[in-house]
Design an enzyme around this catalytic site. Sequence first.
Site, mmCIF file in Angstrom:
data_model
loop_
_atom_site.group_PDB
_atom_site.id
_atom_site.type_symbol
_atom_site.label_atom_id
_atom_site.label_comp_id
_atom_site.label_asym_id
_atom_site.label_seq_id
_atom_site.Cartn_x
_atom_site.Cartn_y
_atom_site.Cartn_z
ATOM 1 N N HIS A 128 60.580 29.842 -75.569
ATOM 2 C CA HIS A 128 61.862 30.280 -76.138
ATOM 3 C C HIS A 128 61.831 31.769 -76.422
ATOM 4 C CE1 HIS A 128 59.209 28.888 -79.388
ATOM 5 N NE2 HIS A 128 59.725 29.853 -80.134
ATOM 6 N N ASN A 145 56.955 34.612 -78.908
ATOM 7 C CA ASN A 145 55.612 34.291 -79.395
ATOM 8 C C ASN A 145 54.931 33.421 -78.339
ATOM 9 O OD1 ASN A 145 55.907 35.571 -81.912
ATOM 10 N ND2 ASN A 145 56.952 33.780 -82.754
ATOM 11 N N GLU A 160 54.740 28.399 -82.707
ATOM 12 C CA GLU A 160 54.659 27.126 -83.449
ATOM 13 C C GLU A 160 55.281 25.980 -82.680
ATOM 14 O OE1 GLU A 160 56.402 27.849 -87.265
ATOM 15 O OE2 GLU A 160 54.759 29.183 -87.864
ATOM 16 N N ILE A 207 66.552 27.385 -87.377
ATOM 17 C CA ILE A 207 66.705 26.626 -88.621
ATOM 18 C C ILE A 207 66.190 27.414 -89.839
ATOM 19 C CG2 ILE A 207 64.508 25.348 -88.665
ATOM 20 C CD1 ILE A 207 66.179 22.786 -89.039
HETATM 21 P P1 AMP Z 1 57.778 30.119 -82.635
HETATM 22 O O1 AMP Z 1 56.889 30.524 -83.778
HETATM 23 O O2 AMP Z 1 58.113 31.287 -81.744
HETATM 24 O O3 AMP Z 1 57.248 28.921 -81.893
HETATM 25 O O4 AMP Z 1 59.158 29.758 -83.312
HETATM 26 C C1 AMP Z 1 59.675 28.483 -83.420
HETATM 27 C C2 AMP Z 1 60.980 28.632 -84.151
HETATM 28 O O5 AMP Z 1 61.679 27.410 -84.044
HETATM 29 C C3 AMP Z 1 60.821 28.943 -85.648
HETATM 30 O O6 AMP Z 1 61.497 30.167 -85.953
HETATM 31 C C4 AMP Z 1 61.489 27.737 -86.317
HETATM 32 O O7 AMP Z 1 62.201 28.091 -87.494
HETATM 33 C C5 AMP Z 1 62.410 27.227 -85.230
HETATM 34 N N1 AMP Z 1 62.749 25.814 -85.320
HETATM 35 C C6 AMP Z 1 61.902 24.769 -85.517
HETATM 36 N N2 AMP Z 1 62.581 23.610 -85.518
HETATM 37 C C7 AMP Z 1 63.894 23.930 -85.320
HETATM 38 C C8 AMP Z 1 65.087 23.175 -85.225
HETATM 39 N N3 AMP Z 1 65.100 21.833 -85.357
HETATM 40 N N4 AMP Z 1 66.261 23.840 -85.034
HETATM 41 C C9 AMP Z 1 66.265 25.183 -84.920
HETATM 42 N N5 AMP Z 1 65.169 25.951 -84.985
HETATM 43 C C10 AMP Z 1 63.997 25.341 -85.185
#
Ligand code: AMP
Length: 110
Positions: free
Chosen positions: A99, A86, A94, A32
Amino acid sequence: MDEDCIFCKIFAGSIPSKKIYEDEDVIAFFDIKPMAKVHFLIVPKLHVPSLKECDASHQALLGKMLLLVPKLAEAQGLAGFKTLINTGREGGQEVFHLHIHVFGGGPAGS
Ligand code: AMP
Ligand code: ZN
């Protein structure tokens, strides 16, 4: 399925996503907040918080996710790509559902 988890909600269809791939085990969708021209996430349908919680029982799933990276990158027209997992708050994680990030095509907005 974790009812408080954003990615579990995406599989359940209660949060929309721009999906690029789905099978019985895995889903992939565009991030996103893209950090590259092409930035997508490969996510297992099983709710596992991070790579730290994985063990031998997840080996086939992890292998499947990794092998999907070049296939999905090619389908997005990428000749090369970067990958990132991460792990843990101190690792910049986050969303606490495992993933793989896949980035390609150069920085977003350039
Ligand atoms: P991480 O810091 O590796 O946990 O990354 C989480 C990722 O999820 C971030 O790059 C966010 O931009 C992405 N993210 C969070 N919510 C959504 C969503 N609803 N759809 C797509 N990506 C998302
Ligand atoms: Zn989840």
